[in-house]
Scaffold this motif. Structure first.
Motif, mmCIF file in Angstrom:
data_model
loop_
_atom_site.group_PDB
_atom_site.id
_atom_site.type_symbol
_atom_site.label_atom_id
_atom_site.label_comp_id
_atom_site.label_asym_id
_atom_site.label_seq_id
_atom_site.Cartn_x
_atom_site.Cartn_y
_atom_site.Cartn_z
ATOM 1 N N LEU A 94 34.630 41.698 41.419
ATOM 2 C CA LEU A 94 33.511 41.052 40.741
ATOM 3 C C LEU A 94 33.568 41.365 39.258
ATOM 4 O O LEU A 94 33.641 42.532 38.862
ATOM 5 C CB LEU A 94 32.192 41.534 41.332
ATOM 6 C CG LEU A 94 31.955 41.176 42.799
ATOM 7 C CD1 LEU A 94 30.666 41.799 43.288
ATOM 8 C CD2 LEU A 94 31.929 39.663 42.979
ATOM 9 N N ASN A 95 33.561 40.345 38.451
ATOM 10 C CA ASN A 95 33.506 40.471 36.989
ATOM 11 C C ASN A 95 34.619 41.332 36.409
ATOM 12 O O ASN A 95 34.415 42.047 35.436
ATOM 13 C CB ASN A 95 32.143 41.028 36.565
ATOM 14 C CG ASN A 95 31.012 40.142 37.027
ATOM 15 O OD1 ASN A 95 31.100 38.919 36.934
ATOM 16 N ND2 ASN A 95 29.961 40.746 37.541
ATOM 17 N N GLU A 96 35.793 41.309 37.034
ATOM 18 C CA GLU A 96 36.949 42.050 36.527
ATOM 19 C C GLU A 96 38.169 41.153 36.586
ATOM 20 O O GLU A 96 38.260 40.288 37.443
ATOM 21 C CB GLU A 96 37.220 43.295 37.384
ATOM 22 C CG GLU A 96 36.200 44.387 37.275
ATOM 23 C CD GLU A 96 36.592 45.590 38.112
ATOM 24 O OE1 GLU A 96 37.781 45.938 38.147
ATOM 25 O OE2 GLU A 96 35.700 46.169 38.737
ATOM 26 N N PRO A 97 39.133 41.384 35.701
ATOM 27 C CA PRO A 97 40.387 40.629 35.811
ATOM 28 C C PRO A 97 41.072 40.966 37.139
ATOM 29 O O PRO A 97 40.884 42.050 37.680
ATOM 30 C CB PRO A 97 41.226 41.135 34.639
ATOM 31 C CG PRO A 97 40.321 41.942 33.795
ATOM 32 C CD PRO A 97 39.129 42.313 34.609
ATOM 33 N N THR A 98 41.833 40.035 37.637
ATOM 34 C CA THR A 98 42.518 40.279 38.900
ATOM 35 C C THR A 98 44.012 40.046 38.749
ATOM 36 O O THR A 98 44.458 39.354 37.841
ATOM 37 C CB THR A 98 41.939 39.405 40.029
ATOM 38 O OG1 THR A 98 42.410 39.872 41.271
ATOM 39 C CG2 THR A 98 42.319 37.943 39.858
ATOM 40 N N ASN A 99 44.775 40.671 39.605
ATOM 41 C CA ASN A 99 46.218 40.484 39.636
ATOM 42 C C ASN A 99 46.560 39.532 40.767
ATOM 43 O O ASN A 99 46.154 39.760 41.908
ATOM 44 C CB ASN A 99 46.929 41.821 39.878
ATOM 45 C CG ASN A 99 46.705 42.789 38.746
ATOM 46 O OD1 ASN A 99 46.842 42.433 37.584
ATOM 47 N ND2 ASN A 99 46.340 44.004 39.070
ATOM 48 N N TRP A 100 47.305 38.479 40.462
ATOM 49 C CA TRP A 100 47.711 37.507 41.456
ATOM 50 C C TRP A 100 49.128 37.828 41.919
ATOM 51 O O TRP A 100 49.983 38.156 41.111
ATOM 52 C CB TRP A 100 47.674 36.102 40.858
ATOM 53 C CG TRP A 100 46.291 35.652 40.546
ATOM 54 C CD1 TRP A 100 45.561 35.944 39.433
ATOM 55 C CD2 TRP A 100 45.457 34.853 41.369
ATOM 56 N NE1 TRP A 100 44.322 35.368 39.500
ATOM 57 C CE2 TRP A 100 44.235 34.679 40.680
ATOM 58 C CE3 TRP A 100 45.615 34.249 42.606
ATOM 59 C CZ2 TRP A 100 43.183 33.938 41.199
ATOM 60 C CZ3 TRP A 100 44.570 33.503 43.111
ATOM 61 C CH2 TRP A 100 43.373 33.356 42.419
ATOM 62 N N SER A 101 49.364 37.706 43.209
ATOM 63 C CA SER A 101 50.699 37.878 43.772
ATOM 64 C C SER A 101 51.117 36.570 44.410
ATOM 65 O O SER A 101 50.302 35.895 45.040
ATOM 66 C CB SER A 101 50.691 38.980 44.838
ATOM 67 O OG SER A 101 50.340 40.199 44.259
ATOM 68 N N PHE A 102 52.389 36.220 44.251
ATOM 69 C CA PHE A 102 52.891 34.960 44.771
ATOM 70 C C PHE A 102 54.043 35.193 45.737
ATOM 71 O O PHE A 102 54.863 36.082 45.530
ATOM 72 C CB PHE A 102 53.380 34.072 43.624
ATOM 73 C CG PHE A 102 52.299 33.734 42.629
ATOM 74 C CD1 PHE A 102 51.414 32.708 42.876
ATOM 75 C CD2 PHE A 102 52.169 34.454 41.462
ATOM 76 C CE1 PHE A 102 50.404 32.391 41.961
ATOM 77 C CE2 PHE A 102 51.177 34.150 40.538
ATOM 78 C CZ PHE A 102 50.293 33.119 40.796
#
Length: 140
Positions: A94-102
């Motif tokens: 919530l309300n934080e940057p996130t790391n995406w994995s592909f």
């Protein structure tokens, strides 16, 4: 041990990293001319050689999704770093940057998201598990 980008993990190297993220005590060993991994589960009794198949078994992957609140979905070609038909996974924040994995497989994307969330963008793995040098281990 070598350091590798979490996003590059696959196969047994990815399974090793997920088990480390899960807090299991892992021991790489060389015995009778072969590398192997033994681990100590919660009951303290050494068990192995095997690595849990989080990246191929929905029963294991589903547990990770619930525990770490991982979101997953299909990604369109050309979005972010995705190449071709891919899946994206990310920890719910919530309300934080996130790391995406592909990854091409949603279970693999989930595993990478867990590793990045718990262990970071770089992880240490036994050199014999490095992608391209892997010798398959028995999975459960």
């Amino acid at each position: 041990m070598i350091k590798i980008q979490s996003e590059l993990l696959e196969g047994d190297a990815l399974r090793w990293a997920v088990m480390k993220a899960e807090g299991l005590e892992l021991h790489p060993i060389f015995k009778e001319g072969q590398f192997s991994v033994w681990f100590t589960p919660d009951d303290g009794m050494p068990w192995g050689p095997s690595l849990t198949a989080y990246d191929t078994d929905w029963n294991q992957t589903g547990r990770l999704i619930l525990k770490y609140k991982i979101g997953i979905g299909e990604v369109q070609i050309g979005v972010g770093t995705a190449k071709g038909d891919q899946w994206a996974a990310h920890p719910k924040r919530l309300n934080e940057p996130t790391n995406w994995s592909f990854a091409a497989d949603p279970r693999v994307a989930v595993c990478k998201a867990v590793v990045i969330e718990v262990l970071g963008a770089m992880v240490e793995i036994p050199a014999f598990l490095a992608p391209g040098l892997q010798r398959p281990l028995r999975s459960v």
